[in-house]
Design a protein around this motif. Structure first.
Motif, mmCIF file in Angstrom:
data_model
loop_
_atom_site.group_PDB
_atom_site.id
_atom_site.type_symbol
_atom_site.label_atom_id
_atom_site.label_comp_id
_atom_site.label_asym_id
_atom_site.label_seq_id
_atom_site.Cartn_x
_atom_site.Cartn_y
_atom_site.Cartn_z
ATOM 1 N N LEU A 145 -1.264 4.373 -1.005
ATOM 2 C CA LEU A 145 -2.482 4.297 -0.179
ATOM 3 C C LEU A 145 -2.170 4.495 1.305
ATOM 4 O O LEU A 145 -3.068 4.735 2.095
ATOM 5 C CB LEU A 145 -3.177 2.946 -0.370
ATOM 6 N N ARG A 199 0.812 9.264 -9.182
ATOM 7 C CA ARG A 199 -0.225 8.363 -9.713
ATOM 8 C C ARG A 199 -0.725 8.838 -11.076
ATOM 9 O O ARG A 199 -1.203 8.046 -11.871
ATOM 10 C CB ARG A 199 -1.384 8.278 -8.738
ATOM 11 N N GLU A 200 -0.613 10.144 -11.298
ATOM 12 C CA GLU A 200 -1.035 10.658 -12.604
ATOM 13 C C GLU A 200 0.035 10.394 -13.663
ATOM 14 O O GLU A 200 -0.274 10.220 -14.832
ATOM 15 C CB GLU A 200 -1.316 12.159 -12.507
ATOM 16 N N VAL A 238 1.893 1.998 -3.677
ATOM 17 C CA VAL A 238 0.864 2.639 -4.526
ATOM 18 C C VAL A 238 0.335 3.935 -3.913
ATOM 19 O O VAL A 238 -0.552 4.571 -4.476
ATOM 20 C CB VAL A 238 -0.329 1.703 -4.834
ATOM 21 N N PHE A 293 -5.813 -6.618 -5.855
ATOM 22 C CA PHE A 293 -6.048 -6.847 -4.431
ATOM 23 C C PHE A 293 -6.280 -8.322 -4.137
ATOM 24 O O PHE A 293 -6.729 -9.076 -5.008
ATOM 25 C CB PHE A 293 -7.265 -6.037 -3.968
ATOM 26 N N GLU A 298 0.107 12.533 -5.178
ATOM 27 C CA GLU A 298 -0.964 12.263 -6.149
ATOM 28 C C GLU A 298 -0.458 12.432 -7.580
ATOM 29 O O GLU A 298 -0.920 11.759 -8.495
ATOM 30 C CB GLU A 298 -2.154 13.185 -5.894
ATOM 31 N N LYS A 339 0.834 -1.210 0.000
ATOM 32 C CA LYS A 339 0.000 0.000 0.000
ATOM 33 C C LYS A 339 0.866 1.256 0.000
ATOM 34 O O LYS A 339 0.451 2.299 -0.529
ATOM 35 C CB LYS A 339 -0.928 0.001 1.215
ATOM 36 N N LEU A 359 -2.813 -2.262 -8.925
ATOM 37 C CA LEU A 359 -2.729 -3.180 -7.793
ATOM 38 C C LEU A 359 -3.857 -4.204 -7.891
ATOM 39 O O LEU A 359 -5.029 -3.829 -7.984
ATOM 40 C CB LEU A 359 -2.830 -2.382 -6.483
ATOM 41 N N ALA A 384 -11.266 -6.951 -5.119
ATOM 42 C CA ALA A 384 -11.822 -5.592 -4.987
ATOM 43 C C ALA A 384 -12.572 -5.176 -6.256
ATOM 44 O O ALA A 384 -12.462 -4.031 -6.714
ATOM 45 C CB ALA A 384 -10.743 -4.576 -4.621
ATOM 46 N N LEU A 385 -13.332 -6.122 -6.806
ATOM 47 C CA LEU A 385 -14.140 -5.783 -7.987
ATOM 48 C C LEU A 385 -15.382 -5.029 -7.520
ATOM 49 O O LEU A 385 -15.856 -5.243 -6.405
ATOM 50 C CB LEU A 385 -14.547 -7.060 -8.719
#
Lengths: 274, 250
Positions: A73, A94-95, A71, A103, A91, A68, A101, A107-108
């Motif tokens: 989080l 991430r752009e 990424v 999960f 942030e 985490k 990731l 995590a659908l």
């Protein structure tokens, strides 16, 4: 599927065939506390572009928390995590860097169909028109041998299929960095082997930098370039997978090759009385 | 001390969520589908219960007030009492309370469930801000639907009062006379005041419920705890805000 291997450090995108740079990850003196509990203790390692790095360790050793951080989080208590030289907690990173990731639970989005789960990223980022999105989604489903499930709800799928859909959703993002959290947990040995093959194939075909968190020894032995072992929040081993075959550290040996000893004192209390 | 910390943390995170959500306002046109879906959930599905409750609130108001007013021989003014009470106070407050109970709880449960099952984390790793996709369409929808629900609540409440006023022996006022008094004493500004209150209450309820849902931590048991917290906090805020807004508007 694209066949031509990309040069080192580059990712040949499965959809656009455009090469983008694979990214490296650097974790420097990372520590994380939750209240008084120290979950990660001065962890340092790096992952090279295009490498498959498997992070192993027993449950509760801090593997998923570390993932985490990569990424963005979670924020470090101290230390630093960079992806492609950029601060992972920003942030903006991430752009700029496409990270996906997968999960442990998949995590659908249960309120969306499988198709809409996969289409969410390109739709939200307006990457292409609906016809282009459809092409990407169906291609990803085909790569993961998921033809015919696009209109199903995630709740109608088996555990193995959910994991594959989660991988397909990540693939649609055309990632430069793929992270997997326990991809083979709760799966039977055959499905686990299939997932391991998929991870290795994706790396081989698309040269995606891959970090896998797992306690599956077979997965680490078969697909990794390097393996790190995390215990009680500290990285106690880092090396090639061949190191796993004959570990010298007794803690690592006990974790990787546990012996069942019914005479162990901990089993005494399990004796049943009529 | 810990509770004070929690209150301040909740206050801060709610403001932050508001600022983040509003920063994505420009994306609303391309989220039109989600906006319409939320309008349906907030407006259409709440409408029947708003209508039923408003009808009986108007009726009970007329019945209770009618008996007392009859003692003073002023029952002909019952239309003004029901009209003003519904427009300025009971309409917006009751609709907001219903919104908290029906829609707010559903929002908190949905977002808490998404958080617990890592769907919110999945959105963040996809660089899709939850504030944009999950919060903004709901805030926009409640701003559109609250006035509609409140106006319908007011009208149905007035109508309920009129029926009771006509068919209750001790009151016995014809609807024409009831509505004439109601129109005379209930001004356009009274209705607007009520709508402003409703807008504020609805917006706060949805924002607070979204924030509590998105800040859920732990396992499935926490989903229920978040729903309870969201409804309780919403109800308290509605009544506290009502006092201060009424002070300002009167």
């Amino acid at each position: 599927m694209p066949s031509s291997p990309s040069p080192a450090g580059a990712t040949r995108n499965p959809f656009t065939q455009v090469e983008t740079a694979a990214v490296g990850v650097s974790v420097e003196h990372l520590s994380k506390n939750f209240g008084s509990l120290q979950v990660l203790k001065d962890v340092t390692f790096s992952v090279e572009p295009g490498e498959i790095f498997v992070l192993m360790g027993p449950s509760g050793s801090g593997k998923s928390v570390l993932l985490k951080h990569i990424v963005g989080l979670e924020l470090p208590t101290s230390g630093r995590v960079t992806v492609d030289g950029k601060d992972a907690s920003s942030e903006a990173t991430r752009e700029q860097v496409r990270m996906a990731l997968v999960f442990q639970s998949g995590a659908l989005f249960n309120s969306l169909s499988v198709y809409d789960n996969l289409a969410l990223y390109p739709r939200e980022h307006q990457i292409t028109d609906e016809a282009g999105i459809r092409e990407k989604v169906m291609h990803a489903l085909k790569i993961l041998s998921l033809d015919g499930v696009d209109q199903k709800s995630p709740s109608d799928l088996s555990g193995g299929m959910k994991k594959r859909v989660a991988i397909a959703r990540a693939l649609v993002m055309e990632p430069q960095l793929m992270l997997y959290d326990e991809p083979t947990s709760e799966l039977d040995p055959v499905t686990s082997a299939t997932i391991s093959e998929i991870i290795a194939t994706l790396k081989q075909e698309y040269h995606v930098t891959t970090i896998v968190v797992s306690h599956d020894r077979e997965l680490a032995l078969n697909i990794s370039d390097r393996v790190g072992i995390l215990m009680d929040g500290a990285l106690i081993s880092l090396g090639p997978p061949s190191d796993l075959k004959a570990p010298t550290d007794p803690h690592i040996a006990e974790f990787l090759y546990p012996k069942i000893d019914l005479q162990h004192p901990r089993f005494k209390n399990l004796e049943t009385t009529p | 001390m810990k509770q004070l910390n929690n209150i301040l943390e909740g206050f801060g995170s709610t403001w932050l969520l508001l600022v983040r959500s509003l920063s994505y306002t420009a994306t609303l046109p391309r989220q039109f589908g989600r906006f319409v879906e939320q309008c349906y959930l907030i407006g259409y599905t709440t409408l029947p219960i708003v209508a039923i409750l408003s009808f009986f609130i108007g009726s009970v108001l007329a019945l209770q007030a009618g008996r007392s007013m009859q003692d003073f021989g002023t029952q002909q003014f019952i239309g003004s009492l029901v009209g003003l009470s519904m427009a300025r106070e009971l309409g917006p407050v009751m609709v907001a309370i219903l919104l908290a109970g029906r829609v707010g709880s559903a929002i908190a449960a949905e977002l808490a469930s998404m958080k617990v099952y890592q769907e919110v984390d999945a959105l963040e790793t996809m660089n899709i801000p939850p504030a944009r996709m999950l919060v903004l369409p709901r805030l926009a929808a409640v701003l559109v639907m609250m006035p509609v629900l409140t106006i319908i609540g007011d009208l149905v409440g007035w109508f309920g009062g009129a029926i009771v006023a006509k068919y209750t022996k001790i009151i016995s006022i014809e609807p024409e006379s009831y509505f004439a008094v109601l129109r005379h004493y209930t001004h356009f500004n009274d209705v607007i005041n009520g709508l402003m209150k409703a807008e504020l209450f609805g917006f706060v309820v949805v924002l607070v419920c979204c924030n509590i849902g998105l800040n859920t931590r732990g396992g499935p048991r926490e989903i229920g705890a978040s729903v309870t917290r969201a409804v309780v906090v919403s109800l308290i805020l509605i009544l506290v805000l009502d006092y201060f807004v009424t002070q300002v508007l009167t």
